[in-house]
Design a protein around this motif. Sequence first.
Motif, short mmCIF file in Angstrom:
data_model
loop_
_atom_site.label_atom_id
_atom_site.label_comp_id
_atom_site.label_asym_id
_atom_site.label_seq_id
_atom_site.Cartn_x
_atom_site.Cartn_y
_atom_site.Cartn_z
N ALA A 86 0.83 -1.22 0.00
CA ALA A 86 0.00 0.00 0.00
C ALA A 86 0.86 1.26 0.00
N LEU A 87 1.96 1.25 0.76
CA LEU A 87 2.80 2.44 0.85
C LEU A 87 3.46 2.76 -0.49
N ALA A 88 3.71 1.74 -1.31
CA ALA A 88 4.32 1.98 -2.61
C ALA A 88 3.47 2.89 -3.49
N GLY A 89 2.17 2.94 -3.21
CA GLY A 89 1.30 3.84 -3.96
C GLY A 89 1.61 5.31 -3.71
N TYR A 90 2.39 5.58 -2.68
CA TYR A 90 2.78 6.95 -2.34
C TYR A 90 4.28 7.18 -2.54
N LEU A 91 4.95 6.22 -3.18
CA LEU A 91 6.38 6.34 -3.41
C LEU A 91 6.69 6.47 -4.89
N SER A 92 7.51 7.45 -5.25
CA SER A 92 8.04 7.54 -6.61
C SER A 92 9.52 7.16 -6.56
N ILE A 93 10.10 6.94 -7.73
CA ILE A 93 11.50 6.52 -7.81
C ILE A 93 12.26 7.55 -8.66
N PRO A 94 12.81 8.58 -8.02
CA PRO A 94 13.53 9.61 -8.78
C PRO A 94 14.88 9.15 -9.30
N HIS A 95 15.48 8.14 -8.64
CA HIS A 95 16.79 7.65 -9.07
C HIS A 95 16.80 6.12 -8.98
N SER A 96 17.28 5.49 -10.05
CA SER A 96 17.36 4.04 -10.11
C SER A 96 18.60 3.67 -10.91
N PHE A 97 19.53 2.93 -10.30
CA PHE A 97 20.81 2.64 -10.95
C PHE A 97 21.10 1.15 -10.91
N LEU A 98 21.44 0.59 -12.06
CA LEU A 98 21.75 -0.83 -12.19
C LEU A 98 23.21 -1.00 -12.62
N ALA A 99 23.89 -1.99 -12.04
CA ALA A 99 25.29 -2.24 -12.40
C ALA A 99 25.60 -3.71 -12.10
N MET A 100 26.83 -4.10 -12.41
CA MET A 100 27.33 -5.43 -12.05
C MET A 100 28.70 -5.28 -11.40
N THR A 101 29.05 -6.26 -10.56
CA THR A 101 30.38 -6.29 -10.00
C THR A 101 31.35 -6.88 -11.03
N ARG A 102 32.61 -6.49 -10.89
CA ARG A 102 33.67 -7.01 -11.74
C ARG A 102 35.00 -6.54 -11.16
N ARG A 103 36.00 -7.37 -11.24
CA ARG A 103 37.32 -6.95 -10.78
C ARG A 103 37.85 -5.89 -11.74
N SER A 104 38.38 -4.80 -11.18
CA SER A 104 38.89 -3.70 -11.99
C SER A 104 40.09 -4.13 -12.82
N HIS A 105 40.18 -3.60 -14.04
CA HIS A 105 41.34 -3.86 -14.89
C HIS A 105 42.61 -3.24 -14.31
N TYR A 106 42.47 -2.28 -13.40
CA TYR A 106 43.62 -1.49 -12.96
C TYR A 106 44.25 -1.98 -11.66
N ILE A 107 43.78 -3.09 -11.10
CA ILE A 107 44.28 -3.50 -9.78
C ILE A 107 44.95 -4.86 -9.79
N ASP A 108 45.39 -5.34 -10.95
CA ASP A 108 46.05 -6.64 -11.00
C ASP A 108 47.26 -6.68 -10.09
N ASP A 109 48.01 -5.58 -10.01
CA ASP A 109 49.19 -5.52 -9.15
C ASP A 109 48.97 -4.59 -7.96
N HIS A 110 47.71 -4.40 -7.61
CA HIS A 110 47.37 -3.42 -6.59
C HIS A 110 46.65 -4.10 -5.44
N ALA A 111 47.26 -4.08 -4.26
CA ALA A 111 46.65 -4.71 -3.09
C ALA A 111 45.60 -3.78 -2.50
N HIS A 112 44.35 -4.24 -2.54
CA HIS A 112 43.23 -3.41 -2.08
C HIS A 112 42.22 -4.35 -1.45
N ALA A 113 42.61 -4.96 -0.35
CA ALA A 113 41.84 -6.05 0.25
C ALA A 113 40.40 -5.66 0.50
N GLY A 114 39.48 -6.56 0.09
CA GLY A 114 38.07 -6.36 0.36
C GLY A 114 37.37 -5.40 -0.54
#
Length: 231
Positions: A86-114
């Motif tokens: 019921a509450l969704a009837g009073y909610l709009s969505i001004p921002h919606s963002f979709l993405a996927m995870t992936r290991r960065s191309h730039y950190i092969d030799d870069h220690a960035h734990a977690g």
Amino acid sequence: MSRSAARQFIKYTAYKLDPAWRRLDAGRREADRRELSAVVSEIASGMMTRTYSAVGLRGDADLLIWQSADRLEQIQDSAARINATALAGYLSIPHSFLAMTRRSHYIDDHAHAGQEGTTVSPSEGAPYLFVYPFVKTRQWYLLAAEERQAMMTEHFRIGHRYPSVKINTGYSFGLDDQEFMVAFESDSPSDFLDLVEELRGSQGSAYTLRDTPIITCVRAPIERALEMLGA
């Protein structure tokens, strides 16, 4: 590991409340909050779902939900379940963002734990979250790989000076309007402010085309986040 292995979908959904809901009687508002809270809590039992309040921090968003899932259909199903309340009837969505995870191309030799991994941690997260879409100029992609790596190495070096700030990067190429989604978790908004200001002076910053809107929000259990909409 192949580029397509062990990835997850990431979704950031910002909701804005219609003030008309606050004019409903208290009993109706309480029932609406309980219903939506139960639905979100059930969704969170099956997929990573974190809730944040943006009340008083932005004019166009009151609630943000951050999710990750192995299948795109899980994101859709959770949205459909929220839409049925019921509450969704009073909610709009001004921002919606979709993405996927992936290991960065730039950190092969870069220690960035977690960080910069292929999955999103199911932990509770830091109290503050700063989310925004990111688009680079076309000129960036025409640079030699060595030039881009040098600028990203500088970027990482600056980031390491702010250990209280953790970055979560999502990749949206072909999935949404932006190229990247970045979500910074921190215990200190001032550390994040100083980090962003310092990054503005880096060489790579010259190749930023767009990095707004920036949604600042505070971690809150769904019950508390809904209470802040209007008790």
